[in-house]
Design an enzyme around this catalytic site. Structure first.
Site, PDB file in Angstrom:
ATOM      1  N   ALA A 127       9.922  14.611  62.810  1.00 42.24           N
ATOM      2  CA  ALA A 127      11.269  14.214  62.192  1.00 42.24           C
ATOM      3  C   ALA A 127      11.453  12.912  62.549  1.00 42.24           C
ATOM      4  O   ALA A 127      12.457  12.148  62.754  1.00 42.24           O
ATOM      5  CB  ALA A 127      12.179  15.005  63.235  1.00 42.24           C
ATOM      6  N   LEU A 132      10.036  10.753  57.770  1.00 47.48           N
ATOM      7  CA  LEU A 132      11.244  10.868  56.542  1.00 47.48           C
ATOM      8  C   LEU A 132      10.890   9.645  55.818  1.00 47.48           C
ATOM      9  O   LEU A 132      11.319   9.841  54.493  1.00 47.48           O
ATOM     10  CB  LEU A 132      12.459  10.573  57.425  1.00 47.48           C
ATOM     11  CG  LEU A 132      12.981  11.493  58.321  1.00 47.48           C
ATOM     12  CD1 LEU A 132      14.589  11.174  59.178  1.00 47.48           C
ATOM     13  CD2 LEU A 132      12.874  12.920  57.805  1.00 47.48           C
ATOM     14  N   ARG A 155      15.181  11.119  66.614  1.00 50.09           N
ATOM     15  CA  ARG A 155      15.499  11.348  67.888  1.00 50.09           C
ATOM     16  C   ARG A 155      15.494   9.753  68.620  1.00 50.09           C
ATOM     17  O   ARG A 155      14.521   8.907  68.292  1.00 50.09           O
ATOM     18  CB  ARG A 155      14.416  12.154  68.812  1.00 50.09           C
ATOM     19  CG  ARG A 155      14.780  12.313  70.148  1.00 50.09           C
ATOM     20  CD  ARG A 155      13.905  13.259  70.726  1.00 50.09           C
ATOM     21  NE  ARG A 155      13.656  14.644  70.389  1.00 50.09           N
ATOM     22  CZ  ARG A 155      14.676  15.368  70.794  1.00 50.09           C
ATOM     23  NH1 ARG A 155      15.780  15.176  71.499  1.00 50.09           N
ATOM     24  NH2 ARG A 155      14.545  16.582  70.253  1.00 50.09           N
ATOM     25  N   GLY A 156      16.413   9.569  69.329  1.00 47.50           N
ATOM     26  CA  GLY A 156      16.508   8.118  69.986  1.00 47.50           C
ATOM     27  C   GLY A 156      17.195   7.090  69.174  1.00 47.50           C
ATOM     28  O   GLY A 156      17.736   6.266  69.595  1.00 47.50           O
ATOM     29  N   PHE A 157      17.340   7.449  67.749  1.00 47.29           N
ATOM     30  CA  PHE A 157      18.250   6.809  67.121  1.00 47.29           C
ATOM     31  C   PHE A 157      19.858   7.225  66.954  1.00 47.29           C
ATOM     32  O   PHE A 157      20.019   8.514  67.565  1.00 47.29           O
ATOM     33  CB  PHE A 157      17.899   6.915  65.317  1.00 47.29           C
ATOM     34  CG  PHE A 157      16.702   5.730  65.403  1.00 47.29           C
ATOM     35  CD1 PHE A 157      16.863   4.631  65.021  1.00 47.29           C
ATOM     36  CD2 PHE A 157      15.473   6.507  65.476  1.00 47.29           C
ATOM     37  CE1 PHE A 157      15.714   3.848  64.786  1.00 47.29           C
ATOM     38  CE2 PHE A 157      14.309   5.784  65.030  1.00 47.29           C
ATOM     39  CZ  PHE A 157      14.511   4.444  64.723  1.00 47.29           C
ATOM     40  N   GLY A 222       4.339  11.162  65.891  1.00 42.35           N
ATOM     41  CA  GLY A 222       3.943  10.527  66.963  1.00 42.35           C
ATOM     42  C   GLY A 222       2.426   9.847  67.205  1.00 42.35           C
ATOM     43  O   GLY A 222       1.559  10.535  66.435  1.00 42.35           O
ATOM     44  N   LYS A 244       0.665   5.065  77.843  1.00 45.07           N
ATOM     45  CA  LYS A 244       1.437   3.890  78.058  1.00 45.07           C
ATOM     46  C   LYS A 244       1.189   3.035  79.330  1.00 45.07           C
ATOM     47  O   LYS A 244       0.820   3.709  80.297  1.00 45.07           O
ATOM     48  CB  LYS A 244       2.902   4.109  78.185  1.00 45.07           C
ATOM     49  CG  LYS A 244       3.281   4.630  76.629  1.00 45.07           C
ATOM     50  CD  LYS A 244       3.682   3.917  75.855  1.00 45.07           C
ATOM     51  CE  LYS A 244       4.159   4.468  74.451  1.00 45.07           C
ATOM     52  NZ  LYS A 244       4.150   3.344  73.297  1.00 45.07           N
ATOM     53  N   HIS A 402      31.846 -12.049  49.584  1.00 41.18           N
ATOM     54  CA  HIS A 402      32.287 -10.651  48.691  1.00 41.18           C
ATOM     55  C   HIS A 402      31.575 -11.155  47.273  1.00 41.18           C
ATOM     56  O   HIS A 402      31.383 -12.286  46.906  1.00 41.18           O
ATOM     57  CB  HIS A 402      33.888 -10.724  48.285  1.00 41.18           C
ATOM     58  CG  HIS A 402      34.156  -9.709  47.531  1.00 41.18           C
ATOM     59  ND1 HIS A 402      34.385  -8.444  47.921  1.00 41.18           N
ATOM     60  CD2 HIS A 402      34.495  -9.792  46.046  1.00 41.18           C
ATOM     61  CE1 HIS A 402      34.733  -7.603  47.027  1.00 41.18           C
ATOM     62  NE2 HIS A 402      35.057  -8.328  45.876  1.00 41.18           N
TER      63      HIS A 402
END
Length: 427
Positions: A127, A132, A155-157, A222, A244, A402
């Site tokens: 996800a 996406l 996730r996280g957004f 990930g 990390k 505009h």
């Protein structure tokens, strides 16, 4: 004139594999042109490095001690390089789940533009924004595309925006299986003669085992830093189980002369951010500047079919940090001018703009979110305002251009707290 314009349109789409005259798309033509572009960029970088007297080693590196690096090339030849300071910027590689057949038959987002065949019916598992984005462009090419989601998308957004993206993709024809996780991948028929394979995917959805057949299964669940590959224990480098590397505000690790940046540290995994932090680190190391990388208010864009630009905090994170009573959210739907003159569509009504403001600091804007066309350009421009500490009244004083979509941020007046309608209005 029309004929000349049509000829130019046909030529301009050939690099993406499209043929407007026949309304067709050639996957292999597109892949060939993309690979050609990547090779050209790699060669250009090699030339730039040589012109700047930078020695390039195409080797796998590992620490011998904190000043000594061992490099091994593809032929297995080793050499030793010593340095006063070392910068770690290895990035990461896509993860595969630990299930039967995953690494044998599935691909990752790294592989999609190297396929030797048309992907056919495709399952994107994950996800993340990468999953996406892949699903969006594959569906845009007319490919039968499904996304398998374990829990929530993006996730996280900001979840207001994330849910709208999912809904937009669904009404556009992308299928979602949610909540679900794959448990096994089997090959029914191998790829041959330029034809895609047939793969059977077994998955668990709400406790029920199900199966479906696809031609391509793409994992985007990930990425993991390659920290363990460089023998970090040889120098006592601290790193987490996910790879990390903890650093201070100067990108310095617990080993005094070793620095780390990019996807291997706790920071947004964005190429422009890694480039920026690398440039600033180089200037500090060689005494040209003491400017530090500011990891706050990093603008980014998710290039889904409904583009999403964001800068600063999500509404969920803002409330968690400052409390709901101290947050004011201004939001609205909007209709881009380029969509006004076409026939109404079930995909209308998803363009959205949101400002998240901190009430205790004169409504300083701590989050900006936008769904609609040209999200990258719009978000990149407004990001400077957030960096400079802009408030809601500053945005109100700004005269919009505009008819552009960015104009919506200069006229926001409905707060989420009020519960008033956010439908697009002229007055």
């Amino acid at each position: 004139i029309k004929q000349r314009a049509a000829r130019k349109a046909v030529v301009s789409t050939q690099s993406t594999g499209d043929t407007l005259e026949k309304n067709q798309h050639s996957w292999m033509s597109m892949v060939g042109n993309i690979q050609g572009h990547i090779k050209k960029q790699n060669w250009k970088i090699r030339v730039d490095l040589r012109e700047k007297d930078v020695t390039y080693y195409n080797e796998m590196a590992s620490f011998v001690d904190q000043h000594t690096i061992k490099g091994v090339n593809k032929r297995g030849k080793e050499q030793i390089v010593t340095a006063n300071k070392v910068v770690m910027a290895m990035g990461g590689r896509p993860n595969y789940p630990d299930i039967p057949g995953a690494s044998d038959y599935a691909i990752t987002s790294d592989d999609i533009f190297s396929l030797k065949y048309h992907p056919g019916k495709t399952l994107c598992i994950g996800a993340s924004y990468i999953s996406l984005e892949c699903a969006g462009f594959l569906h845009g090419l007319g490919i039968d595309t499904t996304v398998m989601v374990r829990s929530v998308v993006l996730r996280g957004f900001d979840q207001d925006c994330a849910s709208k993206i999912k809904e937009y993709m669904e009404v556009s024809g992308v299928k979602f299986i949610k909540p679900a996780v794959p448990t096994k991948i089997e090959c029914i028929k191998a790829a041959e003669n330029g034809e895609a394979p047939e793969l059977r995917v077994t998955f668990n959805q709400d406790g029920e085992e199900k199966t479906e057949t696809y031609n391509t299964v793409l994992f985007a669940i990930g990425r993991k830093p390659l920290t363990e590959k460089v023998n970090p224990d040889a120098i006592g480098l601290k790193y987490e189980t996910n790879g990390k590397v903890p650093v201070n505000e100067r990108e310095q690790t617990n080993v005094e002369n070793v620095y780390a940046l990019g996807d291997i540290i706790k920071a947004p995994e964005l190429t422009p951010l890694a480039i920026q932090s690398g440039r600033l680190l180089a200037k500090r190391l060689f005494g040209e500047s003491q400017v530090l990388t500011d990891y706050r208010n990093i603008p980014t864009t998710v290039f889904t079919p409904l583009e999403y630009g964001s800068c600063g905090m999500s509404e969920e994170d803002a409330i968690a940090q400052y409390g709901e009573d101290n947050i004011e959210v201004y939001h609205t739907k909007h209709t881009p001018t380029e969509q006004v003159v076409r026939e109404p569509s079930e995909r209308d009504g998803y363009n959205y703009a949101k400002l998240i403001c901190l009430k205790s600091e004169n409504e300083r804007i701590i989050g900006l979110h936008y769904l609609g066309p040209n999200a990258g350009e719009i978000t990149g421009g407004f990001a400077l305002g957030l960096i400079m500490g802009a408030t809601k009244s500053d945005f109100d004083r700004l005269v919009g251009i505009h008819p552009t979509s960015s104009e919506v941020f200069t006229t926001l007046k409905v707060t989420k707290r009020s519960g008033d309608s956010i439908e697009d209005e002229d007055c």
